[in-house]
Design a protein around this motif. Structure first.
Motif, PDB file in Angstrom:
ATOM      1  N   LEU B  30       0.936  -1.195  -0.181  1.00  0.00           N
ATOM      2  CA  LEU B  30       0.158   0.062  -0.082  1.00  0.00           C
ATOM      3  C   LEU B  30       0.894   1.278   0.148  1.00  0.00           C
ATOM      4  O   LEU B  30       1.808   1.492   0.762  1.00  0.00           O
ATOM      5  CB  LEU B  30      -0.964  -0.107   1.309  1.00  0.00           C
ATOM      6  N   ARG B  31       0.517   2.089  -1.176  1.00  0.00           N
ATOM      7  CA  ARG B  31       1.244   3.487  -0.915  1.00  0.00           C
ATOM      8  C   ARG B  31       0.201   4.608  -0.701  1.00  0.00           C
ATOM      9  O   ARG B  31       0.382   5.529  -1.338  1.00  0.00           O
ATOM     10  CB  ARG B  31       1.896   3.500  -2.443  1.00  0.00           C
ATOM     11  N   GLY B  32      -0.688   4.354   0.352  1.00  0.00           N
ATOM     12  CA  GLY B  32      -1.461   5.430   0.524  1.00  0.00           C
ATOM     13  C   GLY B  32      -2.847   5.124   0.416  1.00  0.00           C
ATOM     14  O   GLY B  32      -3.353   4.269  -0.568  1.00  0.00           O
ATOM     15  N   LEU B  33      -3.438   5.760   1.293  1.00  0.00           N
ATOM     16  CA  LEU B  33      -5.010   5.560   1.132  1.00  0.00           C
ATOM     17  C   LEU B  33      -5.912   6.945   1.189  1.00  0.00           C
ATOM     18  O   LEU B  33      -5.412   7.579   2.014  1.00  0.00           O
ATOM     19  CB  LEU B  33      -5.688   4.501   2.004  1.00  0.00           C
ATOM     20  N   PHE B  34      -6.727   7.302   0.279  1.00  0.00           N
ATOM     21  CA  PHE B  34      -7.305   8.720  -0.098  1.00  0.00           C
ATOM     22  C   PHE B  34      -8.770   8.316   0.313  1.00  0.00           C
ATOM     23  O   PHE B  34      -9.627   7.482  -0.256  1.00  0.00           O
ATOM     24  CB  PHE B  34      -6.935   8.881  -1.354  1.00  0.00           C
ATOM     25  N   TRP B  35      -9.310   9.322   1.122  1.00  0.00           N
ATOM     26  CA  TRP B  35     -10.727   9.604   1.355  1.00  0.00           C
ATOM     27  C   TRP B  35     -11.068  10.811   0.682  1.00  0.00           C
ATOM     28  O   TRP B  35     -10.601  11.931   0.903  1.00  0.00           O
ATOM     29  CB  TRP B  35     -11.009   9.642   2.799  1.00  0.00           C
ATOM     30  N   PRO B  44     -15.658  14.913  -6.615  1.00  0.00           N
ATOM     31  CA  PRO B  44     -15.005  14.514  -5.329  1.00  0.00           C
ATOM     32  C   PRO B  44     -14.131  15.471  -4.713  1.00  0.00           C
ATOM     33  O   PRO B  44     -13.193  16.225  -5.506  1.00  0.00           O
ATOM     34  CB  PRO B  44     -14.419  13.062  -5.476  1.00  0.00           C
ATOM     35  N   GLU B  45     -14.223  15.819  -3.345  1.00  0.00           N
ATOM     36  CA  GLU B  45     -13.046  16.617  -2.739  1.00  0.00           C
ATOM     37  C   GLU B  45     -12.369  16.010  -1.719  1.00  0.00           C
ATOM     38  O   GLU B  45     -12.737  15.169  -1.038  1.00  0.00           O
ATOM     39  CB  GLU B  45     -13.943  17.805  -1.999  1.00  0.00           C
ATOM     40  N   PHE B  46     -11.134  16.265  -1.795  1.00  0.00           N
ATOM     41  CA  PHE B  46     -10.037  15.660  -1.108  1.00  0.00           C
ATOM     42  C   PHE B  46     -10.074  15.879   0.637  1.00  0.00           C
ATOM     43  O   PHE B  46     -10.511  17.046   0.855  1.00  0.00           O
ATOM     44  CB  PHE B  46      -8.761  15.943  -1.366  1.00  0.00           C
ATOM     45  N   LEU B  47     -10.263  14.647   1.132  1.00  0.00           N
ATOM     46  CA  LEU B  47     -10.346  14.824   2.681  1.00  0.00           C
ATOM     47  C   LEU B  47      -9.097  14.483   3.496  1.00  0.00           C
ATOM     48  O   LEU B  47      -8.419  15.202   3.938  1.00  0.00           O
ATOM     49  CB  LEU B  47     -11.563  13.712   3.223  1.00  0.00           C
ATOM     50  N   PHE B  48      -8.653  13.273   3.137  1.00  0.00           N
ATOM     51  CA  PHE B  48      -7.318  12.564   4.040  1.00  0.00           C
ATOM     52  C   PHE B  48      -6.381  11.780   3.279  1.00  0.00           C
ATOM     53  O   PHE B  48      -7.170  11.138   2.049  1.00  0.00           O
ATOM     54  CB  PHE B  48      -7.820  11.819   4.919  1.00  0.00           C
ATOM     55  N   THR B  49      -5.157  11.730   3.366  1.00  0.00           N
ATOM     56  CA  THR B  49      -4.428  10.561   2.976  1.00  0.00           C
ATOM     57  C   THR B  49      -3.704   9.941   4.028  1.00  0.00           C
ATOM     58  O   THR B  49      -3.375  10.525   5.169  1.00  0.00           O
ATOM     59  CB  THR B  49      -3.124  11.093   2.012  1.00  0.00           C
ATOM     60  N   LEU B  50      -3.881   8.666   4.179  1.00  0.00           N
ATOM     61  CA  LEU B  50      -3.246   7.828   5.198  1.00  0.00           C
ATOM     62  C   LEU B  50      -2.092   6.818   4.599  1.00  0.00           C
ATOM     63  O   LEU B  50      -2.275   6.601   3.342  1.00  0.00           O
ATOM     64  CB  LEU B  50      -4.367   6.952   5.873  1.00  0.00           C
ATOM     65  N   TYR B  51      -1.084   6.781   5.210  1.00  0.00           N
ATOM     66  CA  TYR B  51       0.157   6.159   4.404  1.00  0.00           C
ATOM     67  C   TYR B  51       0.541   4.817   5.214  1.00  0.00           C
ATOM     68  O   TYR B  51       1.081   3.795   4.654  1.00  0.00           O
ATOM     69  CB  TYR B  51       1.263   6.819   4.575  1.00  0.00           C
ATOM     70  N   SER B  52       0.297   4.614   6.635  1.00  0.00           N
ATOM     71  CA  SER B  52       0.596   3.692   7.249  1.00  0.00           C
ATOM     72  C   SER B  52      -0.236   3.077   8.232  1.00  0.00           C
ATOM     73  O   SER B  52      -0.848   3.976   9.109  1.00  0.00           O
ATOM     74  CB  SER B  52       2.139   3.837   7.914  1.00  0.00           C
ATOM     75  N   ALA B  53      -0.325   1.786   8.375  1.00  0.00           N
ATOM     76  CA  ALA B  53      -1.255   1.248   9.556  1.00  0.00           C
ATOM     77  C   ALA B  53      -0.948   1.916  10.891  1.00  0.00           C
ATOM     78  O   ALA B  53       0.196   2.142  11.306  1.00  0.00           O
ATOM     79  CB  ALA B  53      -0.799  -0.232   9.691  1.00  0.00           C
ATOM     80  N   GLY B  54      -2.048   2.318  11.613  1.00  0.00           N
ATOM     81  CA  GLY B  54      -2.011   2.867  12.744  1.00  0.00           C
ATOM     82  C   GLY B  54      -2.401   4.330  12.617  1.00  0.00           C
ATOM     83  O   GLY B  54      -2.470   5.279  13.759  1.00  0.00           O
ATOM     84  N   GLU B  55      -2.218   4.816  11.373  1.00  0.00           N
ATOM     85  CA  GLU B  55      -2.058   6.395  11.352  1.00  0.00           C
ATOM     86  C   GLU B  55      -3.507   6.838  11.461  1.00  0.00           C
ATOM     87  O   GLU B  55      -4.440   6.086  11.180  1.00  0.00           O
ATOM     88  CB  GLU B  55      -1.662   6.703   9.881  1.00  0.00           C
ATOM     89  N   GLU B  56      -3.861   7.950  11.997  1.00  0.00           N
ATOM     90  CA  GLU B  56      -5.134   8.596  11.896  1.00  0.00           C
ATOM     91  C   GLU B  56      -5.178  10.061  11.609  1.00  0.00           C
ATOM     92  O   GLU B  56      -3.953  10.786  11.744  1.00  0.00           O
ATOM     93  CB  GLU B  56      -5.575   8.310  13.395  1.00  0.00           C
ATOM     94  N   LYS B  57      -6.409  10.418  10.839  1.00  0.00           N
ATOM     95  CA  LYS B  57      -6.304  11.882  10.494  1.00  0.00           C
ATOM     96  C   LYS B  57      -7.735  12.365  11.101  1.00  0.00           C
ATOM     97  O   LYS B  57      -8.697  11.544  10.900  1.00  0.00           O
ATOM     98  CB  LYS B  57      -6.277  12.046   9.051  1.00  0.00           C
ATOM     99  N   GLU B  58      -7.789  13.760  11.240  1.00  0.00           N
ATOM    100  CA  GLU B  58      -8.956  14.451  11.754  1.00  0.00           C
ATOM    101  C   GLU B  58      -9.268  15.541  10.998  1.00  0.00           C
ATOM    102  O   GLU B  58      -8.268  16.108  10.593  1.00  0.00           O
ATOM    103  CB  GLU B  58      -9.072  14.455  13.347  1.00  0.00           C
ATOM    104  N   VAL B  90      -7.316   3.874  -3.346  1.00  0.00           N
ATOM    105  CA  VAL B  90      -5.935   3.564  -3.377  1.00  0.00           C
ATOM    106  C   VAL B  90      -5.111   3.499  -4.793  1.00  0.00           C
ATOM    107  O   VAL B  90      -5.908   3.313  -5.622  1.00  0.00           O
ATOM    108  CB  VAL B  90      -5.645   2.174  -2.640  1.00  0.00           C
ATOM    109  N   PRO B  91      -3.878   3.663  -4.684  1.00  0.00           N
ATOM    110  CA  PRO B  91      -3.135   3.536  -5.971  1.00  0.00           C
ATOM    111  C   PRO B  91      -2.938   2.236  -6.376  1.00  0.00           C
ATOM    112  O   PRO B  91      -2.782   1.364  -5.525  1.00  0.00           O
ATOM    113  CB  PRO B  91      -1.639   4.263  -5.510  1.00  0.00           C
ATOM    114  N   TRP B  92      -2.788   2.083  -7.621  1.00  0.00           N
ATOM    115  CA  TRP B  92      -2.761   0.556  -8.170  1.00  0.00           C
ATOM    116  C   TRP B  92      -1.470   0.233  -7.823  1.00  0.00           C
ATOM    117  O   TRP B  92      -0.636   0.828  -7.730  1.00  0.00           O
ATOM    118  CB  TRP B  92      -2.941   0.797  -9.746  1.00  0.00           C
ATOM    119  N   SER B  93      -1.265  -1.194  -7.525  1.00  0.00           N
ATOM    120  CA  SER B  93       0.068  -1.761  -7.056  1.00  0.00           C
ATOM    121  C   SER B  93       1.309  -1.440  -7.866  1.00  0.00           C
ATOM    122  O   SER B  93       2.344  -1.214  -7.565  1.00  0.00           O
ATOM    123  CB  SER B  93      -0.090  -3.111  -6.794  1.00  0.00           C
ATOM    124  N   ASN B  94       0.961  -1.286  -9.288  1.00  0.00           N
ATOM    125  CA  ASN B  94       2.153  -1.061 -10.111  1.00  0.00           C
ATOM    126  C   ASN B  94       2.229   0.278 -10.797  1.00  0.00           C
ATOM    127  O   ASN B  94       3.034   0.561 -11.853  1.00  0.00           O
ATOM    128  CB  ASN B  94       2.242  -2.282 -11.147  1.00  0.00           C
TER     129      ASN B  94
END
Lengths: 115, 110
Positions: B30-35, B44-58, B90-94
């Motif tokens: 995983l190279r990022g997950l976007f909400w 769509p309007e960008f809210l958050f990017t998360l990059y690693s397990a355990g990360e939180e954004k508010e 999520v970004p495609w794996s390749n």
């Protein structure tokens, strides 16, 4: 703020017409994308471009073509519109590479109806 | 094949009734997950990017969390103006293209 501007909010075209959807971004982004959005199917990638005159097919390129003659402008072309191309079309742009600036910026969308 | 699945498809909440949306993904490295948030008839309007397990954004009443297999978008004490469709991607794996889920449509009643 980055702005992605799509030329039309609503379009009604007849079956068989050649349709042009225009998208312009003002922040010098390398990447530009065209998606279509349908209920229950989400956003599906049609075409994208990493640079001027470059284009690559997405998931559903059939029936579409694109043009990117200038960095800021990315056009989607429906060669011969059909009723199954009735949809919301969304253009997006982003900086090349990953990181905090990676997220896409979307335009407001063009709702195309083919009759 | 990279896949993004969101649940539920629709969520109807009373104002003040907290809840969570789920986004599960199957992508290697995983190279990022976007909400994103999408209002009717808009892009769509960008809210958050998360990059690693355990990360939180508010952001206001929204909090996004990430595990190794899924992300949650928590809506705390929602208001009617939180009504929208929430998309994850999520970004495609390749490559760097984004693959989107079908979205969760949230309706908050006053």
């Amino acid at each position: 703020d980055v702005k992605v501007t799509q030329s039309s909010r609503y379009l009604v075209k007849r079956t068989g017409e050649k349709v042009f959807l225009e998208c312009v971004q003002d922040m010098d982004h390398e990447n530009m994308f065209w998606y279509r959005q349908d209920p229950g199917l989400g956003l599906r990638l049609i075409y994208f471009s990493y640079d001027v005159k470059m284009k690559e097919k997405g998931d559903i390129p059939e029936g579409y073509s694109v043009s990117r003659e200038k960095k800021e402008r990315f056009s989607l072309i429906l060669e011969s519109a059909s009723t199954n191309q009735t949809s919301m079309y969304l253009c997006a742009s982003s900086l090349l590479g990953q990181g905090p600036n990676y997220g896409y910026t979307f335009g407001s969308g063009t709702r195309l109806t083919v009759v | 094949e990279d896949q993004v699945t969101q649940s539920p498809e629709a969520l109807r909440l009373q104002e003040g009734e907290s809840s969570s949306l789920n986004c599960s993904y199957t992508v290697s490295g995983l190279r990022g997950l976007f909400w994103y948030r999408q209002d009717p008839g808009k892009g769509p309007e960008f809210l958050f990017t998360l990059y690693s397990a355990g990360e939180e954004k508010e952001k206001e009443r929204l909090k996004a969390t990430l595990t190794k297999k899924e992300s949650f978008l928590h809506i705390t004490a929602p208001k009617p103006e939180d009504s929208a469709t929430y998309l994850c991607a999520v970004p495609w794996s390749n490559d760097y293209k984004l693959s989107f889920g079908a979205g969760t449509t949230v309706t908050v009643r006053a």
